[in-house]
Design an enzyme around this catalytic site. Structure first.
Site, PDB file in Angstrom:
ATOM      1  N   GLU A 171       0.885  -1.177   0.000  1.00  0.00           N
ATOM      2  CA  GLU A 171       0.000   0.000   0.000  1.00  0.00           C
ATOM      3  C   GLU A 171       0.911   1.211   0.000  1.00  0.00           C
ATOM      4  OE1 GLU A 171      -3.410  -0.572   0.369  1.00  0.00           O
ATOM      5  OE2 GLU A 171      -2.839  -2.667   0.324  1.00  0.00           O
ATOM      6  N   CYS A 226      -2.521   9.191   2.761  1.00  0.00           N
ATOM      7  CA  CYS A 226      -2.179   8.713   1.421  1.00  0.00           C
ATOM      8  C   CYS A 226      -3.301   8.875   0.411  1.00  0.00           C
ATOM      9  CB  CYS A 226      -1.778   7.250   1.494  1.00  0.00           C
ATOM     10  SG  CYS A 226      -3.089   6.211   2.135  1.00  0.00           S
TER      11      CYS A 226
HETATM   12  P1  NAD Z   1       8.285   4.999   4.614  1.00  0.00           P
HETATM   13  O1  NAD Z   1       8.308   4.274   3.335  1.00  0.00           O
HETATM   14  O2  NAD Z   1       9.378   5.940   4.899  1.00  0.00           O
HETATM   15  O3  NAD Z   1       8.264   3.961   5.830  1.00  0.00           O
HETATM   16  C1  NAD Z   1       7.247   2.987   5.948  1.00  0.00           C
HETATM   17  C2  NAD Z   1       7.802   1.801   6.711  1.00  0.00           C
HETATM   18  O4  NAD Z   1       8.726   1.124   5.860  1.00  0.00           O
HETATM   19  C3  NAD Z   1       8.581   2.179   7.971  1.00  0.00           C
HETATM   20  O5  NAD Z   1       8.317   1.258   8.990  1.00  0.00           O
HETATM   21  C4  NAD Z   1      10.021   2.095   7.504  1.00  0.00           C
HETATM   22  O6  NAD Z   1      10.925   1.865   8.556  1.00  0.00           O
HETATM   23  C5  NAD Z   1       9.921   0.904   6.559  1.00  0.00           C
HETATM   24  N1  NAD Z   1      11.006   0.808   5.585  1.00  0.00           N
HETATM   25  C6  NAD Z   1      11.648   1.810   4.950  1.00  0.00           C
HETATM   26  N2  NAD Z   1      12.597   1.299   4.137  1.00  0.00           N
HETATM   27  C7  NAD Z   1      12.538  -0.039   4.259  1.00  0.00           C
HETATM   28  C8  NAD Z   1      13.277  -1.121   3.687  1.00  0.00           C
HETATM   29  N3  NAD Z   1      14.289  -0.912   2.837  1.00  0.00           N
HETATM   30  N4  NAD Z   1      12.956  -2.382   4.037  1.00  0.00           N
HETATM   31  C9  NAD Z   1      11.945  -2.620   4.901  1.00  0.00           C
HETATM   32  N5  NAD Z   1      11.238  -1.642   5.501  1.00  0.00           N
HETATM   33  C10 NAD Z   1      11.521  -0.361   5.168  1.00  0.00           C
HETATM   34  O7  NAD Z   1       6.848   5.700   4.700  1.00  0.00           O
HETATM   35  P2  NAD Z   1       6.300   6.670   5.853  1.00  0.00           P
HETATM   36  O8  NAD Z   1       7.031   7.971   5.712  1.00  0.00           O
HETATM   37  O9  NAD Z   1       6.274   5.975   7.159  1.00  0.00           O
HETATM   38  O10 NAD Z   1       4.769   6.840   5.410  1.00  0.00           O
HETATM   39  C11 NAD Z   1       4.379   7.756   4.444  1.00  0.00           C
HETATM   40  C12 NAD Z   1       4.182   7.078   3.113  1.00  0.00           C
HETATM   41  O11 NAD Z   1       3.297   5.986   3.267  1.00  0.00           O
HETATM   42  C13 NAD Z   1       3.530   7.992   2.088  1.00  0.00           C
HETATM   43  O12 NAD Z   1       4.125   7.800   0.836  1.00  0.00           O
HETATM   44  C14 NAD Z   1       2.084   7.511   2.063  1.00  0.00           C
HETATM   45  O13 NAD Z   1       1.409   7.777   0.870  1.00  0.00           O
HETATM   46  C15 NAD Z   1       2.248   6.063   2.312  1.00  0.00           C
HETATM   47  N6  NAD Z   1       1.022   5.498   2.863  1.00  0.00           N
HETATM   48  C16 NAD Z   1       0.247   4.740   2.052  1.00  0.00           C
HETATM   49  C17 NAD Z   1      -0.944   4.214   2.534  1.00  0.00           C
HETATM   50  C18 NAD Z   1      -1.819   3.372   1.654  1.00  0.00           C
HETATM   51  O14 NAD Z   1      -2.739   2.762   2.173  1.00  0.00           O
HETATM   52  N7  NAD Z   1      -1.579   3.303   0.362  1.00  0.00           N
HETATM   53  C19 NAD Z   1      -1.349   4.477   3.843  1.00  0.00           C
HETATM   54  C20 NAD Z   1      -0.524   5.249   4.649  1.00  0.00           C
HETATM   55  C21 NAD Z   1       0.669   5.757   4.141  1.00  0.00           C
END
Ligand code: NAD
Length: 479
Positions: free
Chosen positions: A248, A282
């Protein structure tokens, strides 16, 4: 200040890494908690525990597993104020919205528990005599859930509830920016009787702990909610073992406002969509296309509403509409994007900078931009802040083609009182969700799934639950 440990194999344990990460209150910049920096060894232990626990867990009947989900829902409801306060503090979510997130999370556990007696297979006609072909739905194994900071508690449930009810065990990695509510929940459910290893919570960075979890050969499915960048990294990691992924990711949701729209309704829905949680959602409207004959009236009304938005501390009793951004990084990213939009020719109608009413915190003003062109960065990249760029269109086909001109495909909306127009647009829009005459916000019984770079697979409802099942076919020949 609180200090959290990892929750692995039914126990709170110290991380093998001595590093700790600070969790801040974005409104005051005070340190609320320390969480483990996390290590590869922590991730490996959690995966081992989850794998060991899975045989006994899947051997329970689905309705027995569902009872634990109901218990989790009950614990959340008993602690709803405490959890809402924890959530509001760690991410500057206004307390009313934080309370909604807590309540919906409890509902989410109950809703998924309700699938227990409805997980169904099929019987297929065989080409052979005296044979039945049984199609079973089986748990995959260990589910890894990687959570974002924006709806951390709800998204945790979105991963835990369907994975447990279907017979998988689970390892959750909260975001380092907002892990407190999840870790408090881990403490609250410690005594509900869940067997050790069924549900584990491991804090740590994406690059170390997240990477170790997603590269693990013990992972059966990896579910990420986060950025496109993290999604790409996780697909690379998952490729090592051909692990199933459910992603997502980000969005750039368009809202189309036609000349025959109910103006009041469209203005309210678009503004509330952009303001809720300071625009850090999002699926909310990120770019607006308005039919030229009503453009000036629409802009005037939106400008008035954006000016009236109450921006205050998340705990203000003044019923604020939004509060601080979640972090300094997030604030700077939004500010940079608006500055760049100005350089590209955008005109600021409301806001356009950091809020000067606060000594501390990461507050950004609700911002309305006009003089927008489709190829500007602000129309193409996710802004994740309270910034609304608005552009004119002349025909519905033009609006649809502008809306579809994006690498994202999460949500979209259309405002019109003409049924034929609305249905035509719904058929043409390339998005996982389309909202008609309402704000962008999904329901737990729907299906939340992004097209294009917004994701793979989806969550919620029957189809979200089925992500955690694999299909197994048995050919039963008898004599
Ligand atoms: P992010 O991608 O920075 O982090 C999300 C999670 O992924 C965190 O727990 C982070 O530690 C982990 N992560 C990062 N790199 C990783 C890797 N290489 N391997 C494994 N895990 C890793 O996102 P964020 O800043 O926490 O959230 C904001 C983003 O999330 C925005 O782009 C938003 O659109 C998206 N989002 C999408 C939805 C949806 O339902 N589509 C819902 C909420 C947020």
């Amino acid at each position: 200040m609180k200090e959290f440990n990892q929750y692995i194999n039914g126990k709170f344990v110290k991380s093998t890494s001595v590093e700790m990460t600070e969790v801040l209150n974005p409104c005051t910049e005070e340190v609320l908690a320390l969480i483990p920096g996390g290590s590869v060894a922590d991730a490996d232990k959690a995966m081992e525990a989850a794998q060991t626990a899975q045989y006994a867990w899947k051997s329970l009947t689905a309705i027995e597993r569902a009872r634990y989900l109901h218990k989790m829902a009950a614990v959340i409801r008993e602690n709803r104020f405490f959890l809402a306060e924890t959530l509001a503090k760690e991410q500057a979510k206004v307390i009313g919205l934080a309370q909604v997130e807590i309540d919906v999370t409890a509902d989410y556990f109950d809703y998924n528990a309700g699938w227990a007696r409805r997980i169904e297979g099929e019987i297929i006609q065989s080409d052979r005599k005296k044979e039945h072909i049984f199609l079973h739905k089986a748990p995959i194994g260990v589910a890894v859930g990687i959570c974002p900071w924006n709806f951390p508690f709800f998204v945790m449930a979105r991963k835990v509830a369907p994975s447990l009810v279907t017979g998988n065990t689970c390892v959750i990695k909260p975001s380092c920016i907002a892990p407190n509510t999840i870790m408090e929940f881990a403490k609250l459910i410690e005594n509900i009787g869940l067997a050790a290893g069924v549900l584990n919570f491991v804090c740590g960075s994406g690059t170390v702990v997240g990477n170790a979890l997603t590269r693990s050969p013990k992972a059966g499915i990896i579910s990420l909610t986060g950025s496109v960048f993290a999604g790409q990294k996780i697909m690379e990691a998952a490729a090592q073992n051909i692990t199933k992924v459910s992603l997502e990711l980000g969005g750039k949701a368009p809202a189309i406002v036609c000349a025959d729209a109910n103006m009041e309704l469209a203005v309210n829905a678009v503004v509330s969509s952009r303001i809720i949680f300071s625009g850090q959602v999002c699926n909310c409207a990120e770019r607006v296309y308005v039919e030229d004959s009503i453009f000036d009236e629409f802009m005037e009304k939106v400008a008035k509403k954006m000016t009236e938005v109450k921006v205050e501390d998340a705990f203000s009793t003044n019923n604020p509409d939004m509060s601080s951004m979640v972090s300094k990084d997030q604030l700077e990213k939004v500010a940079e994007m608006v500055e760049f939009a100005k350089k590209e020719g955008a005109e600021v109608i409301v806001g356009g900078g950091r809020s000067i009413n606060f000594d501390k915190g990461y507050f950004y003003q609700p911002t309305l931009l006009t003089n927008i062109k489709q190829d500007m960065q602000i129309m193409q990249e996710e802004v994740f802040g309270p910034v609304l760029p608005v552009m004119k269109f002349s025909t519905l086909d033009e609006a649809i083609s502008l809306a579809n001109d994006s690498e994202f495909g999460l949500t979209s909306s259309i405002f019109s009182e003409n049924f034929n127009k609305v249905m035509y647009a719904c058929d043409q829009l390339e998005f996982g969700e389309t909202y008609i005459n309402r704000e962008h916000f999904e329901a737990i019984q729907g299906f939340h799934a992004g097209w294009k770079k917004s994701g793979l697979g989806g969550a919620d409802g029957k189809h979200g639950m089925e992500e955690y099942l694999q299909t197994k076919v048995i050919y039963a020949q008898y004599r």
